[in-house]
Design a protein around this motif. Structure first.
Motif, short mmCIF file in Angstrom:
data_model
loop_
_atom_site.label_atom_id
_atom_site.label_comp_id
_atom_site.label_asym_id
_atom_site.label_seq_id
_atom_site.Cartn_x
_atom_site.Cartn_y
_atom_site.Cartn_z
N LEU A 42 -2.57 4.59 -6.66
CA LEU A 42 -2.91 5.68 -5.63
C LEU A 42 -0.91 5.81 -5.13
O LEU A 42 -0.03 4.55 -5.57
CB LEU A 42 -2.81 4.37 -3.77
N GLY A 89 0.60 -1.38 0.10
CA GLY A 89 0.06 0.38 0.28
C GLY A 89 1.11 0.93 0.02
O GLY A 89 0.64 2.11 0.94
N ARG A 104 -10.01 1.54 0.30
CA ARG A 104 -8.64 2.22 0.67
C ARG A 104 -9.52 3.40 1.58
O ARG A 104 -8.79 3.76 2.99
CB ARG A 104 -8.75 3.74 -0.53
N ARG A 105 -10.70 3.94 2.04
CA ARG A 105 -11.35 4.26 3.28
C ARG A 105 -11.82 3.69 4.31
O ARG A 105 -11.11 4.38 5.29
CB ARG A 105 -12.34 5.40 2.55
N PHE A 157 -7.21 3.71 5.30
CA PHE A 157 -6.63 4.15 6.25
C PHE A 157 -7.93 5.40 6.29
O PHE A 157 -7.03 6.70 6.74
CB PHE A 157 -5.97 4.65 4.66
N HIS A 158 -8.85 6.22 5.98
CA HIS A 158 -9.79 6.62 6.21
C HIS A 158 -10.58 7.13 7.53
O HIS A 158 -12.23 7.42 7.33
CB HIS A 158 -9.91 8.04 5.49
N LEU A 187 -7.56 0.50 -5.15
CA LEU A 187 -7.83 1.94 -5.41
C LEU A 187 -9.20 1.70 -5.64
O LEU A 187 -9.76 2.47 -6.18
CB LEU A 187 -6.88 0.90 -7.20
#
Lengths: 377, 394
Positions: free
Chosen positions: A299, A31, A266-267, A270-271, A261
């Protein structure tokens, strides 16, 4: 309620021999800027578990270098913090103690001092081949509330959404959340519930497991400890609903990386509110996009210089993509240098790879073309 | 190693930076963001550690909270040391006096004890509002070799701009015979960079004299340097070549950010041998979406770009949504540009949100001035912020 963490850094090293020849599973880059162990470590830190032992076996130089004293995870502590637990090998003949461990139980035997001394009520065990962002506090709360002997974090996978190239623990869970069957096999079709190998057990019980294993010469954590106790003791499943991926081969690594991707994965990873994923800080400069850069659905880490076309890629730190070069569906690890007018598709480069001008390389998503560390093409 | 430091650096970071207007409402100039993931002070701090100077006093006064937090124990710059390291030096109440720092010289004078604690032979005076990469160790060697009492780093500036600077007139051997602050008719192009190395005993002597003079502005440029020159002390100009920019104005801050772009950037941060360190969070990698266009720009961790970004410098966690356009702009940490919005020729401070279809600034060719929006401001959907505006509340 207090908990310590124990991370197995080598257990799945055979899964990706291409990448673990020079490192542990735990230190496989993933990542853009992470190593696999960052997920296990960050999950623990984000859940206030600040006493973490990392069980190592071989090839752990890169891991030591990555983890250091733990300050990037705020784990450089006077009390607790990170402890690297290298194999316990003595100079004396002493059966069982002077050889490298071969399985999870033996690995735990080597960590017996950590388990005895960490002084917490519970221990959270975690492997390094799973990628997820989980609040372990909730697992612990669930474990305590249910009075279970052991709680295993499980993930339900829908048919067609997975591919395993090595056996995993396939579980049967009853309506009350009790695990009633465990089988180590390679699931092929249908919906399955598998173990993420994140487990919670009280420290006292883990101490008993280890001393019992030493006394009776038990070998398999899954067969001898979990499977045999399913009827006698309450072993519960904690259903994890978030984004998850597990790496069991190079193709699986490729697939899992490409899943980043997708916005959801991803969210979720990481978020996810305050639960960030921490990693060793490298102080790379921001990434530079030249006037000729064409970047889509990719990314990227910091420190890259992009002069060419990049589509559907995962680019690690300090990657250079030269003018006129087209890179599609690739994973380029740290310090990969791609010259001008090259054309890459479904390629994974390990660290420090140089691909000279005008090279054309292509793999397939099910069989990505892998280029080893420090190679020049 | 644990008793003495040859040279201690004193970093003047108390300035308000009033010419940065909206950007320094809530924070001191040295902690203003720069180049995406940095703050202005990162350059001086990184220069220190890269030069082997591991003892740095940071003198704060104006809005120090963010700066205190940012510097912390100095870990990102490898300045968390048992003896030495980075220390924040705010004004304090003493036995005899309790004063704000009245000027640059007074700030150092009030912290003479700090310098003496390290038994330093030399003192390097720095200011935290310049962007440059410089090896102070070379300047210290120069200072020792020439046997100067004070060495002042100078840079050649175009003669037409010389009247904006403190100008040194030097003899052939580099010794200074005249110093003129912002002269109308400059007779030299050697501008002071505000970087001084003093031999400590001399510094202490002149600071003490200066402190006794009630009419003094207690300023290095206005008082200490002229006094030393007048007394015939050995003053040397240390010539520096390379990138150096005072980012004291909106215009120069914007320009310095743009200097990072292009094929041969005036200022490169990719230099592995002279890395600029900064404190940052655990931002995710940057994502560039399917319909995004990113050209000639610098983007850092946590960014999520689905719109168009050209000729711009973006900080951590910046979001540019689908259909949004960002051109010739500097977007600091956490800025969000919503769908359909346009940002041109602007500086947006931390956590600014530009609402859907809003417009900030104008094309660089037609705009008179850079548009600036201060921290935490939300520009409502559909609003038009005219070029050259300076907005700290909305």
């Amino acid at each position: 309620m207090t908990a310590a963490g124990l991370i197995f850094s080598n257990i799945h090293d055979q899964s990706i021999p291409e990448m673990t020849r020079i490192r542990t599973m735990a230190s496989i880059p993933y990542g853009c800027r992470y190593r696999l162990i960052d997920f296990a470590l960050s999950n623990m830190v984000n859940s206030d578990i600040t006493n973490v032992g990392i069980i190592t076996h071989y090839n752990y130089q890169s891991l030591m270098d990555h983890v250091g004293n733990g300050k990037d995870w705020d784990l450089a502590r006077r009390s607790g913090g990170i402890k690297i637990l290298p194999p316990y090998v003595t100079a004396y003949e002493n059966v069982g103690a002077n050889k490298l461990y071969e399985n999870r139980l033996e690995a735990l035997m080597g960590a017996v001092n950590f388990i005895n001394k960490c002084g917490t009520d519970y221990i959270v065990l975690s492997d390094c081949d799973v990628i997820l962002n989980i609040d372990l506090n909730r697992v612990l709360e669930d474990h305590v509330a249910s009075g279970a002997y052991m709680t295993i974090v499980t993930k339900e996978l829908e048919k067609g959404s997975y591919r395993f190239e090595k056996p995993v623990s396939v579980l049967k869970v009853d309506e009350d959340g009790r695990i009633v069957d465990l089988e180590d096999r390679c699931p092929e079709r249908g919906n399955v519930t598998i173990s993420t190998n994140i487990m919670v057990i009280s420290r006292a019980d883990l101490q008993n497991v280890v001393s019992d294993a030493i006394a009776r010469g038990l070998k398999s954590f899954h067969k001898d400890i979990i499977a045999k106790n399913l009827k006698k003791k309450l072993i519960r499943a904690y259903k994890f609903d978030g984004a998850y991926s597990m790496i069991s081969s190079l193709a699986g690594y490729f697939e899992s990386s490409m899943k980043l991707l997708e916005g959801d994965m991803r969210r979720d990873l990481f978020h996810n509110g305050d639960r960030r994923i921490y990693t060793k800080i490298r102080n790379s400069a921001p990434t530079k996009y030249a006037s000729t850069a064409k970047v889509k659905n990719s990314l990227l880490a910091d420190g890259c210089v992009i002069e060419g076309t990049v589509e559907n890629c995962i680019l690690f730190r300090n990657v250079h993509v030269g003018k006129g070069t087209v890179v599609k569906n690739c994973i380029l690890l740290q310090d990969t240098y791609v010259g001008a007018n090259a054309d890459l598709n479904c390629v994974i480069t390990d660290k420090n790879v140089v691909i000279k001008d005008d090279r054309r390389l292509s793999g397939h998503s099910t069989m990505p073309f892998f280029i080893g560390k420090n190679e020049t093409v | 190693m644990f008793k003495k430091k040859e040279c201690v650096a004193m970093l003047l970071a108390g300035g308000q930076g009033s010419r940065l207007y909206a950007l320094t409402q809530k924070t001191a100039k040295p902690s203003v963001s720069f180049g995406g993931k940095y703050r202005i002070i990162d350059f001086t701090l990184s220069n220190c550690i890269n030069s082997g100077l591991d003892t740095v006093g940071v003198l704060t006064q104006y809005q120090p909270l963010l700066l205190n937090d940012y510097i912390g124990n100095g870990l990102p710059w490898d300045l968390d040391r048992t003896f030495g390291g980075v220390k924040i030096l705010p004004p304090y109440q003493g036995n005899q006096h309790a004063d704000w720092y009245k000027g640059t010289a007074n700030a150092i004078w009030q912290n003479m004890e700090f310098i003496n604690r390290y038994d330093a032979k030399y003192v390097l005076i720095l200011s935290g509002d310049h962007i440059y990469k410089m090896n102070y160790a070379k300047m210290l060697d120069f200072h020792k070799q020439t046997g100067a009492d004070c060495s002042i780093a100078v840079i050649d500036v175009p003669i037409e701009e010389a009247s904006r600077f403190g100008i040194m007139s030097t003899n052939e051997d580099g010794s200074i015979y005249k110093f003129s602050e912002k002269p109308k008719n400059p007779d030299s192009t050697k501008a002071s960079m505000g970087i001084y190395i003093f031999t400590k005993d001399k510094l202490q002597k002149y600071l003490e004299e200066d402190s006794k003079n009630p009419d003094s502005a207690n300023d290095f440029g206005k008082n200490i340097i002229p006094n030393m020159l007048a007394a015939g002390e050995k003053m040397m100009a240390y010539p520096f070549e390379g990138y150096w920019k005072d980012v004291g104005t909106i215009r120069s801050l914007w320009e310095a950010n743009m200097d990072l772009l292009g094929e041969q950037p005036a200022l490169s941060l990719l230099d592995e041998g002279w890395r600029i360190f900064s404190r940052h969070g655990a931002e995710a990698p940057q994502f560039v979406g399917e319909d995004a266009i990113v050209e000639n720009s610098s983007i850092t961790a946590g960014a999520d770009i689905c719109g168009i970004v050209r000729n711009s410098v973006l900080g951590p966690d910046v979001v540019v949504e689908q259909g949004a356009i960002v051109e010739d702009s500097v977007l600091m940490t956490g800025v969000t540009v919503k769908a359909g919005a346009t940002v041109r020729y602007s500086i947006l401070d931390e956590n600014v949100t530009v609402g859907q279809n809003a417009t900030v600034g104008e094309y660089r060719m037609t705009a008179s001035e850079v548009t600036v929006i201060g921290a935490d401001v939300t520009v409502p959907d559909g609003t038009k912020v005219p070029a050259g505006s300076m907005i700290s509340e909305m």
